[in-house]
Design a protein around this motif. Structure first.
Motif, PDB file in Angstrom:
ATOM      1  N   ILE A  95       0.860  -1.213   0.000  1.00  0.00           N
ATOM      2  CA  ILE A  95       0.000   0.000   0.000  1.00  0.00           C
ATOM      3  C   ILE A  95       0.885   1.248   0.000  1.00  0.00           C
ATOM      4  O   ILE A  95       0.681   2.172  -0.797  1.00  0.00           O
ATOM      5  CB  ILE A  95      -0.963   0.008   1.209  1.00  0.00           C
ATOM      6  N   ALA A  96       1.886   1.262   0.884  1.00  0.00           N
ATOM      7  CA  ALA A  96       2.789   2.413   0.949  1.00  0.00           C
ATOM      8  C   ALA A  96       3.524   2.599  -0.377  1.00  0.00           C
ATOM      9  O   ALA A  96       3.672   3.735  -0.867  1.00  0.00           O
ATOM     10  CB  ALA A  96       3.782   2.238   2.091  1.00  0.00           C
ATOM     11  N   ALA A  97       3.963   1.475  -0.976  1.00  0.00           N
ATOM     12  CA  ALA A  97       4.709   1.560  -2.241  1.00  0.00           C
ATOM     13  C   ALA A  97       3.823   2.117  -3.361  1.00  0.00           C
ATOM     14  O   ALA A  97       4.239   3.027  -4.104  1.00  0.00           O
ATOM     15  CB  ALA A  97       5.238   0.181  -2.620  1.00  0.00           C
ATOM     16  N   ALA A  98       2.597   1.595  -3.457  1.00  0.00           N
ATOM     17  CA  ALA A  98       1.700   2.019  -4.550  1.00  0.00           C
ATOM     18  C   ALA A  98       1.266   3.476  -4.384  1.00  0.00           C
ATOM     19  O   ALA A  98       1.287   4.258  -5.349  1.00  0.00           O
ATOM     20  CB  ALA A  98       0.472   1.109  -4.585  1.00  0.00           C
ATOM     21  N   THR A  99       0.900   3.857  -3.143  1.00  0.00           N
ATOM     22  CA  THR A  99       0.433   5.230  -2.936  1.00  0.00           C
ATOM     23  C   THR A  99       1.590   6.235  -3.092  1.00  0.00           C
ATOM     24  O   THR A  99       1.374   7.367  -3.507  1.00  0.00           O
ATOM     25  CB  THR A  99      -0.233   5.404  -1.546  1.00  0.00           C
ATOM     26  N   SER A 100       2.814   5.779  -2.791  1.00  0.00           N
ATOM     27  CA  SER A 100       3.977   6.658  -2.997  1.00  0.00           C
ATOM     28  C   SER A 100       4.177   6.945  -4.485  1.00  0.00           C
ATOM     29  O   SER A 100       4.553   8.065  -4.863  1.00  0.00           O
ATOM     30  CB  SER A 100       5.240   6.024  -2.434  1.00  0.00           C
ATOM     31  N   VAL A 101       3.944   5.911  -5.325  1.00  0.00           N
ATOM     32  CA  VAL A 101       4.074   6.110  -6.769  1.00  0.00           C
ATOM     33  C   VAL A 101       3.077   7.181  -7.231  1.00  0.00           C
ATOM     34  O   VAL A 101       3.453   8.129  -7.947  1.00  0.00           O
ATOM     35  CB  VAL A 101       3.825   4.776  -7.541  1.00  0.00           C
ATOM     36  N   ILE A 102       1.833   7.057  -6.784  1.00  0.00           N
ATOM     37  CA  ILE A 102       0.794   8.022  -7.196  1.00  0.00           C
ATOM     38  C   ILE A 102       1.161   9.433  -6.728  1.00  0.00           C
ATOM     39  O   ILE A 102       1.131  10.397  -7.500  1.00  0.00           O
ATOM     40  CB  ILE A 102      -0.588   7.595  -6.631  1.00  0.00           C
ATOM     41  N   ALA A 103       1.523   9.545  -5.431  1.00  0.00           N
ATOM     42  CA  ALA A 103       1.862  10.873  -4.886  1.00  0.00           C
ATOM     43  C   ALA A 103       3.099  11.446  -5.574  1.00  0.00           C
ATOM     44  O   ALA A 103       3.160  12.638  -5.880  1.00  0.00           O
ATOM     45  CB  ALA A 103       2.096  10.767  -3.382  1.00  0.00           C
ATOM     46  N   GLY A 104       4.089  10.583  -5.844  1.00  0.00           N
ATOM     47  CA  GLY A 104       5.338  11.036  -6.482  1.00  0.00           C
ATOM     48  C   GLY A 104       5.099  11.533  -7.899  1.00  0.00           C
ATOM     49  O   GLY A 104       5.631  12.581  -8.293  1.00  0.00           O
ATOM     50  N   LEU A 105       4.287  10.789  -8.647  1.00  0.00           N
ATOM     51  CA  LEU A 105       4.008  11.213 -10.024  1.00  0.00           C
ATOM     52  C   LEU A 105       3.205  12.515 -10.041  1.00  0.00           C
ATOM     53  O   LEU A 105       3.394  13.360 -10.918  1.00  0.00           O
ATOM     54  CB  LEU A 105       3.249  10.109 -10.781  1.00  0.00           C
ATOM     55  N   SER A 106       2.323  12.656  -9.062  1.00  0.00           N
ATOM     56  CA  SER A 106       1.559  13.910  -8.957  1.00  0.00           C
ATOM     57  C   SER A 106       2.502  15.075  -8.603  1.00  0.00           C
ATOM     58  O   SER A 106       2.377  16.179  -9.146  1.00  0.00           O
ATOM     59  CB  SER A 106       0.462  13.766  -7.899  1.00  0.00           C
ATOM     60  N   THR A 107       3.458  14.807  -7.718  1.00  0.00           N
ATOM     61  CA  THR A 107       4.437  15.840  -7.349  1.00  0.00           C
ATOM     62  C   THR A 107       5.243  16.282  -8.574  1.00  0.00           C
ATOM     63  O   THR A 107       5.497  17.474  -8.766  1.00  0.00           O
ATOM     64  CB  THR A 107       5.436  15.298  -6.286  1.00  0.00           C
ATOM     65  N   ALA A 108       5.621  15.300  -9.399  1.00  0.00           N
ATOM     66  CA  ALA A 108       6.421  15.620 -10.584  1.00  0.00           C
ATOM     67  C   ALA A 108       5.596  16.298 -11.684  1.00  0.00           C
ATOM     68  O   ALA A 108       6.155  16.785 -12.668  1.00  0.00           O
ATOM     69  CB  ALA A 108       7.064  14.348 -11.122  1.00  0.00           C
ATOM     70  N   GLY A 109       4.282  16.301 -11.505  1.00  0.00           N
ATOM     71  CA  GLY A 109       3.415  16.990 -12.471  1.00  0.00           C
ATOM     72  C   GLY A 109       3.125  16.178 -13.716  1.00  0.00           C
ATOM     73  O   GLY A 109       3.015  16.734 -14.815  1.00  0.00           O
ATOM     74  N   LEU A 110       2.980  14.857 -13.539  1.00  0.00           N
ATOM     75  CA  LEU A 110       2.665  14.009 -14.697  1.00  0.00           C
ATOM     76  C   LEU A 110       1.158  13.797 -14.804  1.00  0.00           C
ATOM     77  O   LEU A 110       0.486  13.606 -13.792  1.00  0.00           O
ATOM     78  CB  LEU A 110       3.379  12.663 -14.578  1.00  0.00           C
ATOM     79  N   PRO A 111       0.628  13.821 -16.041  1.00  0.00           N
ATOM     80  CA  PRO A 111      -0.806  13.551 -16.200  1.00  0.00           C
ATOM     81  C   PRO A 111      -1.086  12.060 -15.977  1.00  0.00           C
ATOM     82  O   PRO A 111      -0.192  11.243 -16.204  1.00  0.00           O
ATOM     83  CB  PRO A 111      -1.079  13.967 -17.653  1.00  0.00           C
ATOM     84  N   PRO A 112      -2.260  11.655 -15.526  1.00  0.00           N
ATOM     85  CA  PRO A 112      -3.454  12.471 -15.322  1.00  0.00           C
ATOM     86  C   PRO A 112      -3.622  12.917 -13.874  1.00  0.00           C
ATOM     87  O   PRO A 112      -4.729  13.208 -13.456  1.00  0.00           O
ATOM     88  CB  PRO A 112      -4.558  11.486 -15.706  1.00  0.00           C
ATOM     89  N   PHE A 113      -2.543  12.908 -13.087  1.00  0.00           N
ATOM     90  CA  PHE A 113      -2.686  13.212 -11.662  1.00  0.00           C
ATOM     91  C   PHE A 113      -2.912  14.716 -11.417  1.00  0.00           C
ATOM     92  O   PHE A 113      -2.589  15.549 -12.271  1.00  0.00           O
ATOM     93  CB  PHE A 113      -1.453  12.707 -10.905  1.00  0.00           C
TER      94      PHE A 113
END
Lengths: 165, 489
Positions: free
Chosen positions: B379-397
């Motif tokens: 859970i921590a690994a998967a949610t970190s990926v989502i949060a990290g990609l959103s931080t980097a400004g990648l779509p569709p986050f």
């Protein structure tokens, strides 16, 4: 008055830089209290008495007390040659920087055509404490109550709980 | 309408106060059992009330609403009182959201100090709610002091050397920032005779000021003070130590909302008044501060060897983006900044919650002790990926949209070069995020006792925040369309 205010402003900025650079926590605490006192004097000189009182009571008072409590809880820094050398290297240019900063600020503040004379409506100045406190600063009264609460919790967290431990 | 307003008062100011009283009345053991539930209740009610406030504003077609039911605060014309507008409603929602995540994490991390933690969290919530609600610069200063003292005590909660060191640095910088803010406010008062936002805006629009150098000096002190509070480079010295030294739930609060409310929100209010009134030199200074924070914060984050420390430098960089959006002085930049404010609260809370989960299991956040946790902590690994990609400004986050708006606004107002620098800095963001994933979750598994991801509040909070990040990202075009229809953009 203009000259004194400029001098105090320069002292405030330079004191802030020194406060950050001090490695000794006690020196940092003392300089922080001095900054608050200088600011209170500036506020008094600018005719903003209630703000000066708040600064003197909360910042020079409460924050310094909390600060000194924190100092008392930390163990004195052990003498470490490498750390000492690194620190002295880091701050070796500080006196020169402070002199340049002071001269720069003096030039800006004296040449900048700043007018610090109090121009606020005279009626605002003769308000009583009662009027200011209860009729115009009501949101701040709630703030003051919360600050007192925070002070009480500070005593519990820093002393009572520590004594138990 | 008036009944709704009375409810708002109780939720934002009254409810945390009542919670403090109720938690400290009964037997300590009993009170400790109620702490997490009470904290979560207060935060969730705050989020709901913020949504209701927005609905009320739309329903009654008003820009702001002030409180007068609970206590008549309009005795004098220049009285300081509480008020809610769209910006403060967004901030109040974020405060509630990050507070709820912090309480969710507290159950398994600060169990032995839970009563003190809850008491100080309530004080911190009061301080930040106050900053969002007040309509006067001096009142902002008063509530900033409250937030500062509460944050200091929360960082020093365990009185351990690392925590005290971090708290100490925080207090020094916070006190200096407060002094600058008070001085700036005093100088503004000298010129305008009032510190109320509305009055300042009216007087600036009417051009009723005859000493511009004094206004510049006041703005210099105010911007410097708020930049210290939000940890902008080069005033960031306190931030990594405070974040690393603080207990995990406190790090979530500091990075997710406290820095933003203490510095960025207040800057937004200032800009609302000054930049939109053509004080253009201020935006150049702020743009430089923002670029410095974005680039150096991201580069410093790449070089860190500790999970929480990397996230602390990441916060410096991301807050830089918010300041950059504000510095444009346009509605588009302002909207982008507010959205990034919300997004930063979401993805940074997720990442710090995951850091709390990791620390809980391994009692360390140093990269040397971590690695290969993906299987044990999915859970921590998967949610970190989502949060990290959103931080980097990648779509569709969600992070993609807010950064896009900011960069368009920067391109329009400050030119292609500044926009390109901000855009290129996102590559560093992606770099440090990939490094986090590699060092913490991916990579070879280390020799250590069995690690198991607990299905506790932290996991639930991380999943909920990730849903928000994805949902907001997907639904963002709808929001954009609504803003266009309303004539905001």
């Amino acid at each position: 008055m203009q000259g004194i205010l400029i001098f105090l402003l320069i002292l405030l900025v330079m004191g802030s830089v020194a406060c950050v650079m001090f490695r000794s926590k006690v020196k940092a605490a003392i300089s922080l209290a001095l900054i608050s006192v200088i600011l209170s004097i500036i506020m008094f000189a600018l005719g903003q008495f209630w703000a000066a009182i708040f600064e003197l009571s909360v910042c020079a008072g409460l924050v310094t007390v909390v600060f000194v409590c924190a100092v008392s809880l930390t163990r004195p820094d052990r003498h470490n040659q490498e750390v000492e050398e690194a620190y002295h290297k880091k701050v070796s240019g500080l006196p020169v920087f402070m002199v340049i900063l002071g001269i720069g600020l003096m030039i800006i503040l004296t040449m900048g055509n700043f007018d610090f004379s109090v121009t606020v409506d005279a009626a605002a100045q003769v308000r009583t404490f009662n009027d200011v406190f209860w009729n115009t600063r009501q949101a701040d009264i709630i703030g003051q109550i919360i600050i007192i609460l925070a002070g009480a919790f500070a005593v519990v967290i820093l002393f009572k709980e520590g004594d138990k431990a | 309408m008036s009944a709704s307003l009375a409810t708002l008062v109780y939720a934002f100011i009254g409810l945390p106060l009542i919670a403090i009283v109720l938690l400290n009345l009964p037997n300590r053991k009993f009170a400790e059992k109620l702490c997490i539930g009470t904290g979560l209740f207060v935060c969730i009610v705050q989020m709901a009330t913020a949504v209701i406030a927005v609905l009320l504003l739309i329903e009654f077609n008003k820009a702001s609403m002030s409180f007068s039911q609970f206590w008549d605060m309009h005795v004098a014309d220049d009285a300081a009182y509480f008020s809610v507008d769209f910006l403060s409603a967004v901030c109040l929602f974020c405060i509630g959201m990050v507070g709820a995540v912090s309480f969710a994490a507290a159950g398994s991390t600060v169990r032995d100090k839970i009563l003190n933690y809850t008491n100080m969290m309530m004080v911190l919530l009061l301080g930040m709610n106050g900053i969002a609600l007040v309509t006067d610069l001096f009142s902002v200063y008063v509530f900033l002091e409250i937030s500062g003292i509460a944050s200091f005590l929360l960082i020093a909660l365990y009185r351990d050397p690392v925590g005290l060191e971090g708290a100490f640095k925080y207090l020094v910088m916070s006190a200096i920032a407060s002094a600058f803010i008070l001085l700036g406010s005093g100088l503004l008062f000298l010129e305008f005779g009032s510190l109320r936002f509305v009055v300042l805006e009216e007087m600036l629009q009417a051009g009723v000021y005859n000493n511009p150098p004094l206004v510049w000096l006041a703005l210099f002190f105010l911007v410097a003070g708020f930049a210290i509070k939000s940890g902008n480079m080069p005033f960031h010295g306190w931030l990594p130590d405070a974040q690393t030294g603080a207990p995990s739930p406190v790090s979530i609060m500091l990075s997710g909302i406290v820095e933003q409310m203490s510095g960025t929100y207040a800057t937004m209010r200032l800009i609302d008044i000054f930049l939109l009134n053509k004080f253009t030199v201020v935006n150049i200074g702020m743009m430089l501060l923002a670029l410095l924070s974005i680039v150096l914060g991201a580069i410093a984050a790449v070089g860190q060897t500790d999970f929480k420390r990397t996230l602390a430098y990441s916060s410096i960089s991301q807050i830089g983006y918010i300041v950059l959006g504000i510095s444009c002085g346009t509605v588009l930049g302002y909207v982008g900044a507010v959205l990034h404010f919300f997004n930063h609260s979401t993805f940074k809370s997720t990442l710090f919650a995951n850091a709390a989960a990791v620390k809980n299991q391994l009692h360390s956040t140093h990269y040397d002790d971590l690695g290969g946790l993906q299987k044990q902590m999915p859970i921590a690994a998967a949610t970190s990926v989502i949060a990290g990609l959103s931080t980097a400004g990648l779509p569709p986050f969600a992070g993609f949209w807010s950064k896009l708006l900011i960069i368009i606004a920067v391109w329009q107002t400050q030119g292609a070069f500044v926009a390109s620098v901000a855009l290129l800095a996102s590559i560093f963001t992606l770099a440090y995020f990939l490094r986090i994933q590699h060092k913490v979750f991916f990579g070879p598994e280390k020799q250590r006792p069995a690690v198991k991801e607990p299905k506790d509040g932290i996991a639930i909070a991380s999943i909920a925040l990730s849903v928000v990040t994805i949902g907001f990202g997907i639904l963002f075009p709808v929001l954009l369309l609504a803003l266009q229809t309303q004539g905001v953009l």
